[in-house]
Design an enzyme around this catalytic site. Structure first.
Site: not given
Ligand code: BES
Ligand code: ZN
Length: 533
Positions: A235, A255, A289-290, A317, A394
């Protein structure tokens, strides 16, 4: 159709959250999400009036979590029920937060653009385990040593590292910021440059109607087996869990710049060697995606609706943070056992020094789940055990430096992905599924009248789908092993018309029963399709 109360209380709570969290945000839009029992319980804390308009037992199991600590979090599994709920969009961030805090995991819900899409997803949950019946199966024979040995030697971690740095240099790659849009254009250009001079290779941006960031798809058209398609994905987007605006730092180095960079190095080596596959190979960098696997969901649904013969999907991922003793962890949920065994053998054959582990997310944690929901065979090899993944994701600290300024871990995944692409890419046609048996019934029902059908003798590992069209309002109930009724079913479809559809997965050879009930006076045609014993 069963009616449900309005969401007045929910709107009031959402409005309160809105004022507290972000004064600039617009009044919330209603969205549809599906989620498991545990996440549903969390949602009810924020919005006690939430009601599941449909529920289905999932063929997946969910981890039962302990009270605190990610490592202590996962102790056992149980089969869970998935619920479809309409919520205020502004509630999603709060839900995600409490799932994080109280269940010691991420996300745990799937976004659906409308109710119909949510219902379709719920049905797919019933048939997600291993579905050799519905897709073309590759032979999974490993025999491309002559091609692969020199190509594997050409792969370089420095190239992967540079792509991770390039991607993480965007302020963020969030699905609706300028950075997210620019990152898509940048990658499109990068892949176009790598494919220069190849008339059998195209690079396109896949547009999504509801947000600005586009997915990127590079296609190498197969020579003589082009209708069979192999997908390698990662992603493109990144997120900051504290909220992501234009200026929020979210480098997403691990990520998932690491996944996109791994794909990019596979492409570089394939193009450099002028490799020409027999099957069609597609490399995808998914948008959004997130925020609920939204980009991949639209692509997988689009491919399924056009009947694209996708014979295998691999998701990369997070590939660059080595948090566990083993090298590559094969995730077992929302993936296909047969293909996972093949990937394991690929690693043993081509990367024999690597240690292989296995684990699971326990929920639909990445884009492989979007393909799995459409019935395709997926795998997700991951950087670590679930509770030992990169702790910086994140946040503003998901940087290349915090993965040790190296890309040696990603290189293992890039090599495995290359082996997957070439072994599946260099094959002739796989084995097509045997056709399902379809039986049709026509009739009419008075208000509250019911009519039973079956038993239908369904083969182990197969599924049965009962669908109706007609006038009035017919509801469908399906049960394995005993007669179905409105009080006893494994699957129901009870929308407000006679267009209904309901599927069950049948683990062992068994009898499946269908019942129709007239919610109004109706006439119907019932189609029952299944793999016979
Ligand atoms: N890469 C993560 C998924 C992940 C994180 C897998 C940690 C294993 C360990 C992915 O980008 C992600 O964050 N997914 C969301 C779910 C999605 C439906 C929004 C998550 O896990 O919260
Ligand atoms: Zn990710």
């Amino acid at each position: 159709m069963r009616r449900h109360p309005k969401f007045g209380a929910l709107a009031a709570i959402a409005a309160g959250l809105l004022l507290a969290a972000s004064p600039a945000a617009q009044a919330g839009e209603k969205v549809w999400i599906s989620l498991g029992d545990a996440a549903f319980a969390q949602l009810k804390k924020h919005a006690p009036a939430s009601i599941a308009v449909a529920s289905t037992a999932s063929a997946q199991s969910e981890p039962v979590t302990a009270k605190s600590g990610r490592v202590a979090g996962k102790v056992a599994s149980k089969v869970e029920t998935i619920h479809l709920v309409e919520v205020d969009e502004d509630l999603l961030a709060a839900l995600s937060g409490s799932v994080h805090e109280e269940l010691n995991r991420c996300g745990g819900f799937m976004y659906h653009p409308n109710k119909q899409a949510g219902l379709a997803n719920l049905q797919s949950h019933a048939i997600v385990a291993n579905r050799p019946s519905r897709v073309t199966r590759p032979s999974y024979v490993i025999d491309e040593q002559a091609t692969l040995t020199p190509l594997l030697a050409q792969m370089q971690s420095s190239n992967i590292g540079q792509t991770i740095l390039d991607l993480s240099a965007f302020t963020n790659r969030y699905y609706k910021t300028a950075g997210g849009v620019s990152a898509s254009s940048w990658l499109t250009q990068r892949w176009t440059n790598i494919a220069a001079g190849r008339s059998d290779v195209t690079v396109e941006q896949f547009s999504h109607p509801n947000w600005a960031q586009k997915s990127v798809i590079l296609t190498i058209r197969g020579s003589d087996n082009a209708r069979e398609v192999v997908v390698l994905g990662a992603h493109l987007d990144s997120i900051n869990k504290n909220g992501t605006t234009e200026t929020t730092i979210a480098p997403g180095a691990d990520d998932d710049a690491s996944g996109v960079a791994s794909l990019t190095e596979i492409l570089r080596v394939l193009m450099n060697a002028n490799y020409k596959p027999r099957r069609t190979l597609k490399f995808m960098a998914y948008a959004a995606e997130e925020v609920g696997l939204r980009g991949s969901q639209e692509i997988a649904q689009n491919y399924a609706s056009f009947g694209v013969n996708v014979v295998g999907v691999m998701q990369l991922d997070m590939t660059n943070y080595m948090g566990s003793p083993k090298d590559i962890y094969i995730y077992t949920d929302y993936t296909d056992g047969g293909q996972n065994d093949f990937v394991t053998r690929l690693i043993q054959t081509y990367l024999p020094t690597l240690q292989i582990g296995s684990d699971k997310c326990g929920y639909a944690c990445s884009d492989h789940a979007s393909w799995n929901a459409q019935g395709f065979a997926t795998s997700m090899p991951f950087e670590a055990a679930f509770t030992q993944d990169n702790p910086f994701i994140h946040t503003a600290n998901d940087t290349y430096a915090n993965s040790g300024n190296q890309a040696e871990h990603s290189l293992k995944f890039a090599r495995m992905g290359l082996a997957y692409a070439v072994e599946l890419g260099t094959d002739g046609p796989g084995t097509a599924p045997p056709p399902d048996k379809v039986e049709s019934f026509k009739g009419s029902l008075a208000l509250n009248e019911n009519k039973s059908f079956g038993p239908f003798k369904v083969k182990a590992g197969g599924s049965l789908k009962a669908s109706t069209v007609g006038t009035g309002d017919v509801d469908v109930y399906v049960k394995i092993g005993a007669p179905a009724s409105s009080g006893s079913y494994d699957c129901k479809s009870d929308g407000g018309s006679s267009t209904e559809s309901c599927s069950v997965n049948v683990a062992a050879n068994g009898d499946v029963y269908v019942q129709l009930i007239g919610y109004k006076a109706s006439s119907y045609r019932l189609d029952v399709s299944y793999r016979p014993q």
